[in-house]
Design a protein around this motif. Structure first.
Motif: not given
Ligand SMILES: [Zn+2]
Lengths: 93, 209, 959
Positions: B89-95, B69-80
């Protein structure tokens, strides 16, 4: 056949690779018990019915799963992340 | 932890010398579009992104999410599959405990490595992945020809992603818009995959800019 | 021929005529017609010849169950046989031809098979070709002799030999509810599910939705239209017509074939011909309806004999009247309705012959509506006419005993409508794993209790089916009585099979081939079983139904292969692919990767090219693309410990910026893979694997980390594609690097053997490791893949003054054979570290994967196949895979091993190779033979030598 990966959800069999019998545990690394090693490497029960198998979700999250599958009907009654059942810490039940 | 070498586009000179595997293989224009119709899919490569895989050590997942979140300003939830997408920027959970992070900043990978530090590992994949955006009303139709995953609104909210495969071609897919998806494939498969995608989109009519 | 087209009604568009040809003759029909309905409307009755006896055959049915009217369609020279005329929609320019006729449909010479009926009786194939045959034409030779004749006389349509130019596709779909069949019950199920907010897919095998609503009455048609327009406006509903759901697999996964463009002459660019749908459904509604059955009686296959409901469908859905003067033969009430509707559409119904002694009021009133004489307690015993029906004979019939009585009465007619009861379409329910149950009321198999994943509705569930009198066969004399029309199986064949001892229905099927043709016996299975049951003296349910297997109807192979076929097969290309192609390399498919085999100069053979390339490496310097090597990023505080456990040798002690050659074993003690691993920092390694084993090694390590040693803090990521790699090898390699590498020195002190430095080439960051596969001083240069082309060109430029040449796989192989390095050809899953002389890498200080099993008795036997070098003594070219023997060609003796790799060695000026040979080390200095009796038929004298041909002390690569 569809396997419901605990992470990815239901996916086609094609995304998974079979990785062997999940009911075995590996002897201690330094063990010199040849019979135990022999059993671990070669002895397979080949049950007709429920069986616990390692499947890797190679075309997905790449996690190793333990799939409980009926070898007669292909019915899958359980899928879980591999709980390190192969570890030497766990004794054979 | 040794400091990660910076993403390849850090040096503007080298950025100019980077060669996409699709260079010279992307034909621009409209294809398969019937007279009087407009294309219902847009295809294009997103070249020059910084891309990294972040893996958390057990128990450090939330710290890694915070680092992302700090680096890519992507807020991620605790979910697969949980993900987030912003313009830059973006991010997503892959595993489990693993995320794919991408962005336009040349410093992204190095910054991620600093932020993640002892909480996990960061691997630079900026050269190793080719990112193709599939956008338009028929994007799901085209992708459904190649991937056996449910890309519907309900199954895949905006920002979320997943890992799957088209035969031997491993792919990670993030939904980045209403009808837009970014597909990450191994660089070596890029040409084959592009060709396959164009072929699959021809029925719907597609445009490449 | 007179027109049988009804002037109004039906789902055809009379404003849109369509021209097509059948057997070379021009016809016209309307949009919405099938080939069958268009030809029927044009007065055509003869559609084909039967499979074995070449009897004339017409249309029995109007849909996918049609057994007779199979045609071959030719499109741009590509032939597709066995298409049902009843499913083939006509379009302008369609070219279709009938099958099983020679030389023409009307004058078929092979009809003589009918006269030789005894020869072709049941089991003909088995008895003739599998049984003991005496004399010169024994067994398979006799089969080969006869095959040509049989194929022509008894084949279904012939497939084309030209490549299929059509495009095929796959489509994945997900839904909450899949409804199969769009008749009234299917539509209702879809409507309900959609109203509940479910994601719905509705598949209909025919061109238009509605099923029986399209031909069984105005009310039905209105209902269907209303529901359909409702469904069309639902965003969550996908309607797929021309789509046959043909397979039901585990996990509620269903396979369907959509015929996307078969109905148009010139499909729009990009449109596939067929689409193979794989549908994952939460719930499946089987609304596939029921199929009418006929009767088994002599002459029941004559053109003009048609299922009653199908005749109604032709008349109502397509406006094509099957005949003018019709007789109905029934054992249930549904045929009366068909009679009344056909009367309404302009046919004359002369009589309704019913096996039942009495007929109910409802049926009586329908018979009156049809203007037909009702003749109860009678049965049709024969038909007359040549290629077309002219009349039927009937006699008194006792449905209880099956006995015929009274005198024959002949009724002139051009069409006989038969209705012998109904069979619900259970194929999908059966594939879902359920065993159908017999209904004594409906005399049909019904779907069983469902496990909840699916349900059957409407007539597929037996709802609304008129119960018939259980009469399946009229045992009259006077000709062949067919059970399976498509495979020409008669009632006598079934009884013969019984007399010969076949009791199980599955055996009966295979022996008689009943139900095994392209229609899978849709109309034949129940009558066939009834006759079998009568012969066995058992009730039908005890004979059992056969298990239905996919596909329900034919699925094109193209659709199944889809994108794996032709130019859409995935290929992996290295970052420098274009450079190789531009330099004239022959690209070679190594697994999915494409790699340069050799860079042939004009006029050079592959051998000349690789010998030149290899020689140049030994003399000057060469460059080879090694980007395909598997590369794995290994990170974490326990990475060193992990590698200690994975590799046979020690990695924990490897200093940072050093690489080490490593060997992995499998748990059973055999070798798995080798490669170099580089320590980039205290807790980070870059592992390289052989190209072919990259995936396998990754999985191997992932398994141990996840399942065996989860306490180790190590992460693995495949970075194969992240790095472009080039190996620069040869005595002048250091000069090349010195000329282009910036930010680091590359002299022996800075970059000793197995050392690693970081620098830049032409501005691009590079990692350089000094290691050698060729035996020469060599360096592997890695850079980000996107910079690969750039760095490659810079190395080529820097090497120009040192005579640098690129080299390919062949030269790479030559250099490694000379150096005695092993690859996948030697690490073949059957060799141990000792077999490959790698036992120096087996640490005695630590356990590692395979250490416990590697010293087993059989694995330490000195007589095992071990790696040796071989040199051809005759100058002949060795062949990889040749056996090693110690006898001459006349008496070679048993195999002692095989050649794993060979090349022409520029060093020796001879053909040399590596071989795995029994007791190999002891043979060094002796001679034997390399024999290849099956392929090159060579038997070459060889000398066994040490596997390291070149610089065994390694002075050249260390210097
Ligand atoms: Zn998964």
């Amino acid at each position: 056949m569809i396997i419901t990966c605990p992470h990815c959800g239901p996916r086609d069999l094609a995304e998974f690779t079979y990785q062997g019998d999940a009911t075995l545990s590996r002897p201690e690394p330094a063990s010199t018990d040849q019979e135990a090693w022999n059993a671990y490497v070669y002895d397979r029960a080949n049950p007709a019915g429920e069986h616990r198998e390692y499947w890797q979700h190679a075309g997905g999250c790449r996690k190793f799963l333990v799939v409980t599958r009926n070898t007669l009907t292909h019915a899958i009654s359980g899928v879980e992340f591999a709980p390190a059942t192969g570890s030497s810490r766990r004794k054979r039940s | 932890m040794a400091k990660q070498r910076p993403g390849f586009i850090a040096d503007p000179v080298m950025r100019a010398r980077a060669v996409s595997p699709l260079a010279g293989h992307i034909e621009t224009g409209q294809f398969g579009v019937a007279v009087g119709q407009s294309p219902s899919v847009r295809l294009g490569e997103r070249f020059g992104l910084s891309i990294a895989e972040v893996t958390a050590w057990k128990g450090r997942e939330s710290k890694c999410r915070a680092a992302i979140k700090a680096t890519a300003s992507a807020a991620l939830k605790v979910a697969p599959g949980s993900g987030s997408v912003k313009t830059a920027a973006g991010a997503f959970n892959i595993a489990p405990m693993r995320w794919l992070v991408s962005g336009e900043s040349p410093e992204l990978v190095a910054n991620l490595a600093d932020a993640v530090s002892e909480d996990g590992t960061v691997t630079d994949l900026s050269h190793g992945r080719t990112v193709i955006r599939v956008d338009g009303e028929k994007s799901r139709w085209v992708l459904a020809k190649l991937f056996a995953v449910d890309l519907s609104d309900a199954a895949m909210p905006r920002g979320n992603g997943l890992a799957t495969a088209h035969h031997d071609i491993f792919a990670q897919i993030q939904r980045v818009g209403a009808d837009a998806f970014d597909v990450y494939v191994f660089r070596s498969f890029a040409r084959s995959f592009w060709h396959l995608l164009c072929r699959s989109a021809e029925e719907a009519g597609y445009r490449v800019d | 021929m007179t027109s049988h087209r009804i002037s109004t009604g039906g789902r055809i568009d009379r404003d849109k005529p369509v021209a097509f040809t059948f057997d070379g003759k021009r016809y016209s029909g309307f949009e919405g017609d099938t080939l069958a309905s268009a030809l029927l409307a044009s007065g055509v009755r003869l559609f084909g010849r039967s499979f074995k006896y070449h009897r004339p055959r017409g249309l029995l049915a109007a849909g996918y169950e049609e057994p007779n009217a199979l045609v071959t369609v030719t499109t741009d020279g590509a032939r597709e046989p066995n298409i049902r005329a009843t499913e083939l929609e006509i379009h302008d320019g369609l070219v279709a031809e009938s099958q099983n006729r020679f030389p023409s449909l009307a004058y078929d010479l092979m009809a003589v098979n009918g006269l030789a009926g005894k020869v072709f009786s049941a089991g003909f194939y088995y008895k003739t070709f599998m049984g003991p045959v005496i004399g010169p034409l024994k067994g398979t030779r006799f089969w080969m002799f006869c095959e040509t004749f049989i194929r022509r006389a008894a084949g279904l349509g012939a497939a084309g030999t030209t490549p299929d130019p059509s495009r095929y596709e796959r489509m994945n779909a997900f839904c909450d509810v899949l409804v199969v069949g769009s008749g009234p019950s299917g539509l209702e199920a879809a409507r309900k599910a959609a109203a509940d907010g479910k994601r719905v897919i509705l598949c209909e095998t025919a061109a238009s939705f509605g099923g029986t609503a399209n031909w069984s009455g105005k009310d039905g048609e209105m209902f269907a239209d209303t529901v359909l327009s409702g469904l069309k406006s639902e965003p969550n509903v996908q309607l797929l017509n021309r789509t046959t759901v043909w397979g039901y697999y585990d996990g509620n996964t269903l396979a369907a074939l959509e015929r996307v463009t078969d109905h148009v002459g010139r499909p729009r660019a990009g449109k596939p011909r067929h689409r193979h749908w794989v549908i994952r459904a939460g719930h499946v509604v089987i609304a596939t309806g029921a199929l009418e059955r006929g009767f088994v009686f002599p002459g029941n296959d004559r053109p003009g004999v048609m299922l009653a409901d199908s005749a109604q469908r032709f008349a109502c859905e397509y406006g094509a009247l099957p005949g003018r003067r019709m007789v109905v033969f029934a054992n249930n009430d549904s045929a009366y309705q068909a009679a009344a509707r056909l009367r309404e559409r302009g046919a004359e119904i002369v009589a309704i012959v019913d096996v039942r002694p009495t007929v109910g009021d409802w049926a009586q009133s329908l018979a009156a509506e049809a203007g037909a004489e009702t003749i109860p307690a009678h049965a049709v015993t024969g038909t007359s006419g040549g290629k077309s029906l002219t009349g039927v004979t009937i006699r008194g019939f006792d449905a209880e005993t099956g006995n015929l009585s009274g005198s024959k009465r002949r009724i002139a007619c051009d069409t006989l409508l038969v209705s012998g009861g109904w069979s619900p379409v259970l194929h999908l329910a059966s594939q879902a794993g359920a065993k159908p149950v017999w209904s004594d009321k409906l005399h049909a198999f019904l779907p069983p209790e469902s496990d909840g994943a699916w349900e059957a509705v409407g007539s597929a569930a037996g709802e609304g089916i008129e119960p018939p009198e259980p009469v399946f066969e009229i045992a009259a004399t006077g000709g062949k009585a067919f059970v399976d029309f498509q495979h020409d199986v008669t009632a006598d064949d079934v009884r013969l099979a019984h007399r010969e001892g076949f009791q199980s229905v599955e055996h009966l099927k295979r022996y008689t081939t009943l139900g095994m043709a392209t229609d899978q016996g849709k109309t034949a299975n129940v009558p066939g079983m009834a006759i079998m049951a009568a012969a066995l003296g058992k009730p039908i349910p005890e004979v059992g139904t056969t298990r239905f297997r996919p596909p329900f109807t034919g699925a094109s192979l193209g659709a199944l292969a889809a994108e794996r076929y032709g130019d859409l097969r995935p290929e992996r290309l290295t970052p420098m692919h274009d450079q190789h192609v531009a330099a004239g390399a022959n690209m070679y498919a190594a697994g999915l990767w494409f790699r340069p085999e050799s860079y042939n100069r004009p006029g050079e053979t592959v051998e000349e090219a690789y010998v030149r390339e290899a020689r140049n490496v030994r003399r000057n310097v060469g460059i080879v693309d090694v980007s395909t090597l598997g590369k794995i990023d290994i990170q974490g505080p326990d990475a060193g410990e992990f590698l200690n456990r994975v590799y046979t040798n020690n990695f924990g002690s490897l200093p940072v910026n050093k690489a080490r050659y490593g060997l992995m074993l499998r748990e059973d003690g055999f070798a798995l893979d080798d490669g170099t691993t580089w320590r980039l920092s205290e807790d980070r390694f870059l592992m390289t694997t052989t190209t072919a084993n990259a995936g396998r090694v990754m999985q191997h390590m992932e398994f141990y980390l996840e399942c065996v040693w989860p306490d180790l803090r190590v992460n693995l990521t495949s970075v194969t594609d992240q790095w472009a790699g080039a190996a620069v090898s040869g005595p002048k390699s250091r000069d090349v690097l010195a000329a282009c590498v910036k930010l680091t020195k590359v002299d022996n002190d800075t970059l000793p053997f197995m050392g690693i430095v970081h620098g830049k080439i032409a501005g691009a960051p590079v990692m350089i490791c000094r290691l050698s596969f060729s035996g020469e001083r060599a360096y592997e240069v890695y850079c980000g893949a996107h910079h690969g082309p750039h760095v490659w060109d810079a190395l080529m430029n820097a090497g120009a003054s040192h005579d640098i040449q690129p080299y390919g796989l062949e030269a790479l192989g030559t250099l490694r054979i000379e150096k005695g390095h092993v690859t996948g050809a030697e690490i073949d899953g059957r060799t141990t570290a000792r077999d490959l002389h790698l036992d120096w890498m087996l640490s005695k200080k630590k356990p590692f994967i395979g250490s416990a099993m590697m010293d087993r008795e059989g694995l330490t036997d000195p007589r095992r196949w071990t790696l040796v070098g071989v040199i051809s003594l005759s100058g002949e070219k060795l062949r990889g895979g040749s056996h090693i023997v110690d006898g001459p060609a006349e008496k070679p003796g048993r195999s002692l091993g095989h050649i794993t790799a060979m090349c022409y060695s520029p060093l020796y000026g001879k053909y040399i190779g590596l071989a795995l040979v029994e007791n190999g080390v002891a043979r060094i200095g002796t001679r034997g033979f390399a024999t290849d009796p099956a392929r090159s038929k060579t038997h070459i004298p060889v000398e066994f030598v040490n596997h390291v041909f070149y610089d065994p002390k390694g002075g050249r690569m260390h210097g």
